[in-house]
Design an enzyme around this catalytic site. Sequence first.
Site: not given
Ligand code: Q9C
Ligand code: ZN
Length: 381
Positions: A193, A230, A232, A319
């Site tokens: 990110h 991933d 995301h 994830d």
């Molecule tokens: N409850 C990676 O997997 N926040 N980043 C979401 C969580 C951001 C994930 C809210 C998630 C970022 C590297």
């Molecule tokens: Zn992620």
Amino acid sequence: MKTAYSPLHERHDPEKEFYRGLLVDCFERPRRALGILRELGRRELGEVIELDAEIPAGDSGTTESGIIEPSSTIFGSRLLPLIEHVHGREYVDFVETIFRDWARETHLAGVPRPSYALPYTFNRLGQDHDETGEVVPGTVDGRLGYFSFDTCTPITAGTWHAALGSAWCAVKGQEIVLADGAAFALCRPPGHHAHRQMCGGYCFFNNAAIAAEAFRQHEPSARIAILDVDYHHGNGTQSIFYDRDDVFVVSIHADPLTNYPYYLGHSNERGGPNAPESNANLPLPDGTDWNGYAPTLQRALDMIRERDPSHLIVSLGVDTFVGDQISNFRLTSPDFFELGALIGEREWDTLFVMEGGYHDEIGVNVVNVLEGFERGGGARG
Ligand code: Q9C
Ligand code: ZN
């Protein structure tokens, strides 16, 4: 397959992130990397190379005795130039100094602030900054918002060293790939990110991009493909390489219409004017299981084959697991073995770079991918 690992990640252990109006416990914790390390030991995938030399004991924040000045010369000559090539000096300075300044504000001005720095205001969302013409704010809160794009990426006293250690794993992994044809960079904090000049999504330095740069510096004619699996979208990686035709980026992820990071990751984002086919986004709906995932992965691998890459970098997030705390795909642990095997069948020289994954099965799922890769034929396995 060998693993590159640095215990420095343990220094980044923030307490809280801001989410939906509340401060909640962080999801991105040291136990994630420690769980992977433990599973690597159990399964005997290959040697774990521990990077721990040359790192001073202090941090970039304060102790009871006062302020410790950060040092930027501890990793020798290779790492920082690579990081600064991807991120720019201003942003690297920010990661190095912001917690010290945050703490100094408490120390000198007596303004109470917690043990982690978070922004409360932003310059822009979902976009990176121009190289020129913008004025970087002078205060802690102004700088935090300028160089961040969300409120879930706290910076602590140990974040700088942890982020350096993470990038170091990626660079070491790149060196191992040159010798062995495959490697696993057990990076934490994650990286995909992170934009050229913004942190976010638990990421500070874009480890996959730094590894790509390391391949390119070693061999200027190298053609790199980055496959991001991933959950995301890898908005940082996309934006860093968007207008470059030497690095092809393809990402399979949850549809940004309904998922973080929301503002990038749509299928019509295909590259900039100088590199119109250099980016591919393959968003999938919430609830996707292996039956929905596998054909899309084959499609991504076919797109990579068309580019005939000299090296593949896999941004490996697990994830997508059915039990993940912050995600909504439904891959099972055996599915991760299949995922690795489908990549391994293609027999490209491959660097796996750790990204997300927030379930306690993270170790099993990651090692399943790596074993599957070797069983599939990866690195002549
Ligand atoms: N409850 C990676 O997997 N926040 N980043 C979401 C969580 C951001 C994930 C809210 C998630 C970022 C590297
Ligand atoms: Zn992620």
